[in-house]
Design an enzyme around this catalytic site. Structure first.
Site, PDB file in Angstrom:
ATOM      1  N   LYS A  22      50.807  48.865  37.828  1.00 46.46           N
ATOM      2  CA  LYS A  22      49.867  47.933  37.172  1.00 46.46           C
ATOM      3  C   LYS A  22      48.629  48.677  36.658  1.00 46.46           C
ATOM      4  O   LYS A  22      48.209  48.484  35.518  1.00 46.46           O
ATOM      5  CB  LYS A  22      49.426  46.861  38.172  1.00 46.46           C
ATOM      6  CG  LYS A  22      48.202  46.061  37.716  1.00 46.46           C
ATOM      7  CD  LYS A  22      47.713  45.063  38.747  1.00 46.46           C
ATOM      8  CE  LYS A  22      46.863  45.632  39.845  1.00 46.46           C
ATOM      9  NZ  LYS A  22      45.409  45.585  39.652  1.00 46.46           N
ATOM     10  N   ASN A  23      48.061  49.513  37.519  1.00 50.10           N
ATOM     11  CA  ASN A  23      46.782  50.129  37.149  1.00 50.10           C
ATOM     12  C   ASN A  23      46.924  51.261  36.142  1.00 50.10           C
ATOM     13  O   ASN A  23      45.928  51.772  35.639  1.00 50.10           O
ATOM     14  CB  ASN A  23      46.018  50.587  38.397  1.00 50.10           C
ATOM     15  CG  ASN A  23      45.468  49.383  39.159  1.00 50.10           C
ATOM     16  OD1 ASN A  23      45.448  48.269  38.636  1.00 50.10           O
ATOM     17  ND2 ASN A  23      45.040  49.602  40.395  1.00 50.10           N
ATOM     18  N   CYS A 115      32.988  40.534  42.107  1.00 47.17           N
ATOM     19  CA  CYS A 115      34.257  39.925  42.503  1.00 47.17           C
ATOM     20  C   CYS A 115      34.370  39.983  44.003  1.00 47.17           C
ATOM     21  O   CYS A 115      33.472  40.465  44.684  1.00 47.17           O
ATOM     22  CB  CYS A 115      35.429  40.596  41.810  1.00 47.17           C
ATOM     23  SG  CYS A 115      35.745  42.236  42.410  1.00 47.17           S
ATOM     24  N   ARG A 120      30.652  45.669  41.822  1.00 43.18           N
ATOM     25  CA  ARG A 120      31.375  46.394  40.774  1.00 43.18           C
ATOM     26  C   ARG A 120      30.654  46.438  39.412  1.00 43.18           C
ATOM     27  O   ARG A 120      31.126  45.887  38.422  1.00 43.18           O
ATOM     28  CB  ARG A 120      32.793  45.830  40.620  1.00 43.18           C
ATOM     29  CG  ARG A 120      33.564  45.895  41.915  1.00 43.18           C
ATOM     30  CD  ARG A 120      34.955  45.360  41.796  1.00 43.18           C
ATOM     31  NE  ARG A 120      35.862  46.285  41.129  1.00 43.18           N
ATOM     32  CZ  ARG A 120      37.127  45.995  40.864  1.00 43.18           C
ATOM     33  NH1 ARG A 120      37.607  44.825  41.181  1.00 43.18           N
ATOM     34  NH2 ARG A 120      37.908  46.874  40.275  1.00 43.18           N
ATOM     35  N   ASP A 304      43.052  50.863  47.713  1.00 45.65           N
ATOM     36  CA  ASP A 304      44.044  49.813  47.448  1.00 45.65           C
ATOM     37  C   ASP A 304      45.146  49.761  48.508  1.00 45.65           C
ATOM     38  O   ASP A 304      46.019  48.895  48.447  1.00 45.65           O
ATOM     39  CB  ASP A 304      44.676  50.011  46.055  1.00 45.65           C
ATOM     40  CG  ASP A 304      43.679  49.728  44.936  1.00 45.65           C
ATOM     41  OD1 ASP A 304      42.608  49.163  45.216  1.00 45.65           O
ATOM     42  OD2 ASP A 304      43.977  50.085  43.779  1.00 45.65           O
ATOM     43  N   ARG A 396      49.299  38.796  40.629  1.00 45.48           N
ATOM     44  CA  ARG A 396      48.545  39.669  39.721  1.00 45.48           C
ATOM     45  C   ARG A 396      49.083  41.089  39.766  1.00 45.48           C
ATOM     46  O   ARG A 396      49.000  41.804  38.766  1.00 45.48           O
ATOM     47  CB  ARG A 396      47.063  39.686  40.104  1.00 45.48           C
ATOM     48  CG  ARG A 396      46.360  38.385  39.866  1.00 45.48           C
ATOM     49  CD  ARG A 396      44.879  38.507  40.144  1.00 45.48           C
ATOM     50  NE  ARG A 396      44.275  39.493  39.237  1.00 45.48           N
ATOM     51  CZ  ARG A 396      42.976  39.707  39.144  1.00 45.48           C
ATOM     52  NH1 ARG A 396      42.131  39.021  39.886  1.00 45.48           N
ATOM     53  NH2 ARG A 396      42.497  40.617  38.307  1.00 45.48           N
TER      54      ARG A 396
HETATM   55  C1  EPZ Z   1      40.169  50.767  39.786  1.00 44.22           C
HETATM   56  O1  EPZ Z   1      39.083  49.858  39.680  1.00 44.22           O
HETATM   57  C2  EPZ Z   1      41.382  49.946  40.150  1.00 44.22           C
HETATM   58  N1  EPZ Z   1      41.618  48.963  39.101  1.00 44.22           N
HETATM   59  C3  EPZ Z   1      41.159  49.251  41.498  1.00 44.22           C
HETATM   60  O2  EPZ Z   1      42.355  48.566  41.838  1.00 44.22           O
HETATM   61  C4  EPZ Z   1      40.871  50.324  42.547  1.00 44.22           C
HETATM   62  O3  EPZ Z   1      40.571  49.694  43.776  1.00 44.22           O
HETATM   63  C5  EPZ Z   1      39.698  51.199  42.108  1.00 44.22           C
HETATM   64  O4  EPZ Z   1      39.951  51.747  40.783  1.00 44.22           O
HETATM   65  C6  EPZ Z   1      39.413  52.358  43.043  1.00 44.22           C
HETATM   66  O5  EPZ Z   1      40.553  53.150  43.177  1.00 44.22           O
HETATM   67  C7  EPZ Z   1      42.286  49.333  38.013  1.00 44.22           C
HETATM   68  O6  EPZ Z   1      42.719  50.470  37.860  1.00 44.22           O
HETATM   69  C8  EPZ Z   1      42.523  48.278  36.990  1.00 44.22           C
HETATM   70  P1  EPZ Z   1      36.023  52.324  40.060  1.00 44.22           P
HETATM   71  P2  EPZ Z   1      37.716  50.313  38.980  1.00 44.22           P
HETATM   72  O7  EPZ Z   1      35.295  52.288  38.773  1.00 44.22           O
HETATM   73  O8  EPZ Z   1      38.037  51.230  37.866  1.00 44.22           O
HETATM   74  C9  EPZ Z   1      31.471  51.582  41.448  1.00 44.22           C
HETATM   75  C10 EPZ Z   1      43.621  46.777  42.758  1.00 44.22           C
HETATM   76  O9  EPZ Z   1      43.687  46.188  43.865  1.00 44.22           O
HETATM   77  N2  EPZ Z   1      31.111  51.632  40.013  1.00 44.22           N
HETATM   78  O10 EPZ Z   1      36.701  53.592  40.457  1.00 44.22           O
HETATM   79  O11 EPZ Z   1      36.932  49.090  38.713  1.00 44.22           O
HETATM   80  C11 EPZ Z   1      32.340  50.390  41.793  1.00 44.22           C
HETATM   81  O12 EPZ Z   1      31.560  49.243  42.005  1.00 44.22           O
HETATM   82  C12 EPZ Z   1      42.301  47.165  42.145  1.00 44.22           C
HETATM   83  O13 EPZ Z   1      44.628  47.077  42.081  1.00 44.22           O
HETATM   84  C13 EPZ Z   1      29.784  51.580  39.637  1.00 44.22           C
HETATM   85  O14 EPZ Z   1      28.874  51.472  40.489  1.00 44.22           O
HETATM   86  O15 EPZ Z   1      37.062  51.128  40.174  1.00 44.22           O
HETATM   87  C14 EPZ Z   1      33.039  50.886  43.026  1.00 44.22           C
HETATM   88  O16 EPZ Z   1      32.201  50.724  44.143  1.00 44.22           O
HETATM   89  C15 EPZ Z   1      41.107  46.565  42.741  1.00 44.22           C
HETATM   90  N3  EPZ Z   1      29.475  51.655  38.313  1.00 44.22           N
HETATM   91  C16 EPZ Z   1      33.233  52.385  42.746  1.00 44.22           C
HETATM   92  O17 EPZ Z   1      32.278  52.705  41.737  1.00 44.22           O
HETATM   93  C17 EPZ Z   1      30.437  51.799  37.354  1.00 44.22           C
HETATM   94  O18 EPZ Z   1      30.082  51.852  36.151  1.00 44.22           O
HETATM   95  C18 EPZ Z   1      34.613  52.790  42.249  1.00 44.22           C
HETATM   96  O19 EPZ Z   1      35.012  51.909  41.213  1.00 44.22           O
HETATM   97  C19 EPZ Z   1      31.767  51.863  37.744  1.00 44.22           C
HETATM   98  C20 EPZ Z   1      32.098  51.783  39.080  1.00 44.22           C
END
Ligand code: EPZ
Length: 415
Positions: A22-23, A115, A120, A304, A396
């Site tokens: 998915k991701n 969320c 996030r 995850d 999802r």
């Molecule tokens: C991706 O989310 C995945 N989603 C998530 O999978 C996964 O948990 C996550 O990466 C971490 O591995 C998809 O790939 C669609 P991040 P993403 O940006 O890209 C903070 C699932 O269950 N952050 O790596 O949104 C953020 O809040 C899902 O399949 C900022 O502060 O994750 C988090 O604490 C849920 N500012 C951390 O960084 C930003 O601009 C990592 O988030 C971006 C992120």
């Protein structure tokens, strides 16, 4: 509303075909915005999140048509706005921002809210695009972005690892003027898969699989045909299903390396895993032991997989400490697991899990995808009947979850 009913206690045995990730599919579908030509993606799972992405792309003018397990993307961008009604359903919608800016010089994308698993923010996405010359303002809950001419290459050093920001800027950089360096980039297998597809579309990217991506912008990308990698989180989840029920499952198509530190933690807990040319063979013959884990960016233990591993630790011998470092609120499954008889206490970012000899079936409810599936795992091992509410979370990200588990002997049905 659909619910899932499980009668626990059966050791699972058989084989499960792991679906396309998915991701990986989400950013790969966004690549359809980067070219006028046709993009074909193979091994696309039937998932609610991918249908939401198709809906978003359709209103930008890009049609995503399924042909069996292949998705055929094509069309011309007619609209650069990603509306609130779609973005609120799926945060990954933010991934269209960089691609739209790179292709049509403007984008208006609803700001994703917080969320269930945390606040996030998307500040890293926005700062990176600003460094590439975009002018960005926020107004009425929307990100308004525009650029005069092309985005320009820049050296972007992420202060911490973000999967989404790496993907957004990687896609934008492929069509920027000059060289972009993404330092401290995420190294998740889904990012290498995205880079491979972009290279097949004519992008020039070096450092694939490392935390330093060097992109030489090109003026246009062309069509391509790309197979999506197998879903490592789905594979890890079913590995936990074999382990928690004391069963044996072959995970067809799964790859050990993609699981990163999850493999080591499962081995330490007493699960046997071996790689064959068909996929991964996972079995548990003896008892489970408590193991401490801490979530980290890849190749560390995946956030995850945290909820699923916690369900396993709930019935292991001894205690384990599960520490979540990626999201601030990803323990929503804890009270539900405790309702099934688990003994878990949360202290800040860590949960102490004291293993119990057995869990008991109960009515439970979850708030996100991985929390929901951890309750399915608990239900498979529990004595008696478990009813899981809010199944739409599962849909999802898990394709045909009850069919796949039932084929291995689980007593599970959707009601
Ligand atoms: C991706 O989310 C995945 N989603 C998530 O999978 C996964 O948990 C996550 O990466 C971490 O591995 C998809 O790939 C669609 P991040 P993403 O940006 O890209 C903070 C699932 O269950 N952050 O790596 O949104 C953020 O809040 C899902 O399949 C900022 O502060 O994750 C988090 O604490 C849920 N500012 C951390 O960084 C930003 O601009 C990592 O988030 C971006 C992120």
């Amino acid at each position: 509303m659909d619910r899932i009913k499980i009668k626990g206690g059966r050791a699972l045995a058989g084989a499960i075909q792991i679906s396309g990730a998915k991701n990986a599919a989400l950013p790969l579908m966004v690549c359809g915005l980067l070219t006028d030509e046709r993009l074909m993606l193979d091994n696309v799972a039937k998932l609610a999140d991918l249908a939401t992405m198709a809906e978003l792309l359709a209103q930008h003018g890009i049609a995503a048509e399924p042909v069996g397990r292949t998705l055929s993307l094509g069309g011309a961008i007619t609209n650069a706005e990603a509306p609130y009604d779609i973005v609120r359903k799926m945060r990954a919608s933010i991934l269209v921002l960089g691609a739209l800016l790179a292709r049509v010089g403007e984008a208006r994308v609803s700001l994703p809210g917080g969320c269930a698993i945390g606040t996030r923010p998307v500040d890293l996405h926005l700062k990176g695009l600003e460094q590439m010359g975009a002018q960005i303002s926020l107004d009425a809950g929307y990100i308004n972005a525009k650029v005069n001419g092309r985005l320009r290459g820049a050296e972007i050093m992420f202060p911490f690892v973000s999967v989404g920001a790496t993907e957004n800027l990687l896609m934008a950089a492929c069509l920027a003027d000059g060289q972009t360096i993404l330092a401290n980039a995420a190294r998740e297998p889904e990012i290498a898969d995205l880079a491979k597809c972009l290279i097949a579309m004519g992008a020039q990217i070096e450092g694939v699989g490392t935390d330093r991506l060097i992109i030489e912008g090109v003026s246009a990308l062309h069509g391509a045909h790309h197979p999506i990698l197998p879903d490592r989180i789905e594979a890890g989840t079913y590995a936990c299903a074999a382990a928690i029920t004391g069963g044996e499952i072959v995970l067809r198509g799964a790859r050990m390396a993609d699981l990163g530190a999850v493999t080591r933690s499962l081995l330490e807990a007493g699960v046997e895993i071996s790689e064959t040319d068909k996929g991964l063979q996972v079995k548990r013959l003896n008892g489970l032991h408590g193991v401490d884990v801490m979530t980290e960016p890849y190749p560390g233990f995946a956030t995850d997989m945290q909820a699923q591993f916690m369900a396993l630790m709930a019935v292991a011998e001894g205690a384990s400490m599960v520490t979540e470092t990626i999201f601030e609120n990803r323990f929503m499954h804890v009270p539900e697991l405790n309702r099934m008889g688990a003994r878990i206490n949360v202290h800040g970012a860590s949960a102490i899990v004291r293993g119990v000899p057995f869990l008991s079936g109960a009515q439970v409810m979850a708030t996100d995808l991985r929390a929901s599936v951890s309750l399915v795992l608990a239900g498979l091992a529990a004595r008696g009947e478990t009813i899981i509410n809010r199944v739409y979370h599962l849909d999802r990200g898990y394709e045909a979850v009850e069919e796949k588990l039932a084929a291995c002997g689980a007593d599970i049905e959707r009601i």
